[in-house]
Design an enzyme around this catalytic site. Structure first.
Site, PDB file in Angstrom:
ATOM      1  NE  ARG A 198      -2.513  -1.468   3.237  1.00 63.82           N
ATOM      2  CZ  ARG A 198      -2.242  -2.744   3.519  1.00 63.82           C
ATOM      3  NH1 ARG A 198      -2.595  -3.683   2.688  1.00 63.82           N
ATOM      4  NH2 ARG A 198      -1.625  -3.058   4.634  1.00 63.82           N
ATOM      5  CD  GLU A 254       0.254  -9.889  15.658  1.00 62.24           C
ATOM      6  OE1 GLU A 254      -0.216  -9.762  14.509  1.00 62.24           O
ATOM      7  OE2 GLU A 254      -0.427  -9.938  16.676  1.00 62.24           O
TER       8      GLU A 254
HETATM    9  P1  AMP Z   1       4.778  -2.315  11.111  1.00 64.09           P
HETATM   10  O1  AMP Z   1       6.011  -2.909  10.520  1.00 64.09           O
HETATM   11  O2  AMP Z   1       4.286  -3.011  12.334  1.00 64.09           O
HETATM   12  O3  AMP Z   1       4.916  -0.800  11.333  1.00 64.09           O
HETATM   13  O4  AMP Z   1       3.599  -2.527  10.061  1.00 64.09           O
HETATM   14  C1  AMP Z   1       3.414  -1.633   9.028  1.00 64.09           C
HETATM   15  C2  AMP Z   1       2.992  -2.318   7.776  1.00 64.09           C
HETATM   16  O5  AMP Z   1       1.946  -3.252   7.982  1.00 64.09           O
HETATM   17  C3  AMP Z   1       2.463  -1.292   6.801  1.00 64.09           C
HETATM   18  O6  AMP Z   1       2.949  -1.608   5.507  1.00 64.09           O
HETATM   19  C4  AMP Z   1       0.958  -1.411   6.890  1.00 64.09           C
HETATM   20  O7  AMP Z   1       0.366  -1.335   5.630  1.00 64.09           O
HETATM   21  C5  AMP Z   1       0.692  -2.768   7.535  1.00 64.09           C
HETATM   22  N1  AMP Z   1      -0.190  -2.703   8.712  1.00 64.09           N
HETATM   23  C6  AMP Z   1       0.154  -3.029   9.981  1.00 64.09           C
HETATM   24  N2  AMP Z   1      -0.878  -2.915  10.820  1.00 64.09           N
HETATM   25  C7  AMP Z   1      -1.920  -2.488  10.078  1.00 64.09           C
HETATM   26  C8  AMP Z   1      -3.289  -2.154  10.377  1.00 64.09           C
HETATM   27  N3  AMP Z   1      -3.786  -2.244  11.612  1.00 64.09           N
HETATM   28  N4  AMP Z   1      -4.078  -1.722   9.358  1.00 64.09           N
HETATM   29  C9  AMP Z   1      -3.583  -1.630   8.110  1.00 64.09           C
HETATM   30  N5  AMP Z   1      -2.314  -1.940   7.758  1.00 64.09           N
HETATM   31  C10 AMP Z   1      -1.474  -2.356   8.730  1.00 64.09           C
END
Ligand code: AMP
Length: 176
Positions: A64, A101
């Site tokens: 995205r 996760e």
């Molecule tokens: P992080 O590495 O935990 O910061 O996760 C970010 C990535 O995961 C981004 O590319 C987001 O598009 C996706 N992502 C993580 N959590 C969500 C959420 N609750 N809603 C939408 N996209 C998420």
């Protein structure tokens, strides 16, 4: 409804519980994308925050992150560089792994995408724990790029992803 503030934009973000798996509340930005006024507002705001950083390249993170990054590159008269999941880029790449996760994932960038000293803005749709953006930053810096800004449409502040990106100029339009 007139879309002329981050708050009015936030009203369009749709919560989808238990997607893609149980316990995750997915922040769906497609209602913003399909609304011409909201899309315009989001792009203009992100462009204005990135403009002073004078990026040569906007690096977008799959998937995205690819929605906004090329539009922003075009507006800022910069180039666009894709940072993709492992195995998707055709030419020679470098790789960085990061923690999800459950388990690990890897991001790649073409090794000739960024030259030493280039000013690079990293863009994704959403900042959660910050692992993804941190890996993207590592890739850019490994190639000698200077990460001059990191921008997101949405930030889940309670996950403290910003702390992982400390030392960088981090911006988000909508916060939770
Ligand atoms: P992080 O590495 O935990 O910061 O996760 C970010 C990535 O995961 C981004 O590319 C987001 O598009 C996706 N992502 C993580 N959590 C969500 C959420 N609750 N809603 C939408 N996209 C998420």
């Amino acid at each position: 409804m007139k879309i002329n503030s981050p708050e009015s934009l936030k009203n369009l973000v749709r919560d989808v519980p238990d997607f893609p798996k149980k316990g995750i509340v997915f922040k769906d930005i497609t209602p913003i994308l399909k609304d011409p006024e909201a899309l315009q507002f989001a792009v203009e705001e992100l462009a204005e925050v990135l403009r002073p950083a004078r990026p040569d390249q906007v690096a977008g993170i799959e998937s995205r992150g690819f929605i906004f990054s090329p539009i922003l590159a075009y507006k800022l008269k910069a180039g666009f560089v894709p940072i993709r999941k492992k195995g998707k880029l055709p030419a020679k790449t470098i790789r960085a792994s990061y923690t999800l996760e459950y388990g690990q994932a890897e991001l790649e960038i073409h090794e000739d995408a960024i030259f030493k000293g280039m000013r690079v803005a990293v863009v994704d749709d959403l900042l959660a724990t910050g692992g993804t953006a941190q890996a993207a930053i590592r890739l850019v810096e490994k190639l000698g790029g200077e990460v001059v800004a990191v921008a997101f449409l949405v930030e889940l502040g309670f996950l403290k992803g910003r702390e992982k990106l400390s030392g960088h100029n981090v911006f988000s339009l909508i916060q939770y």
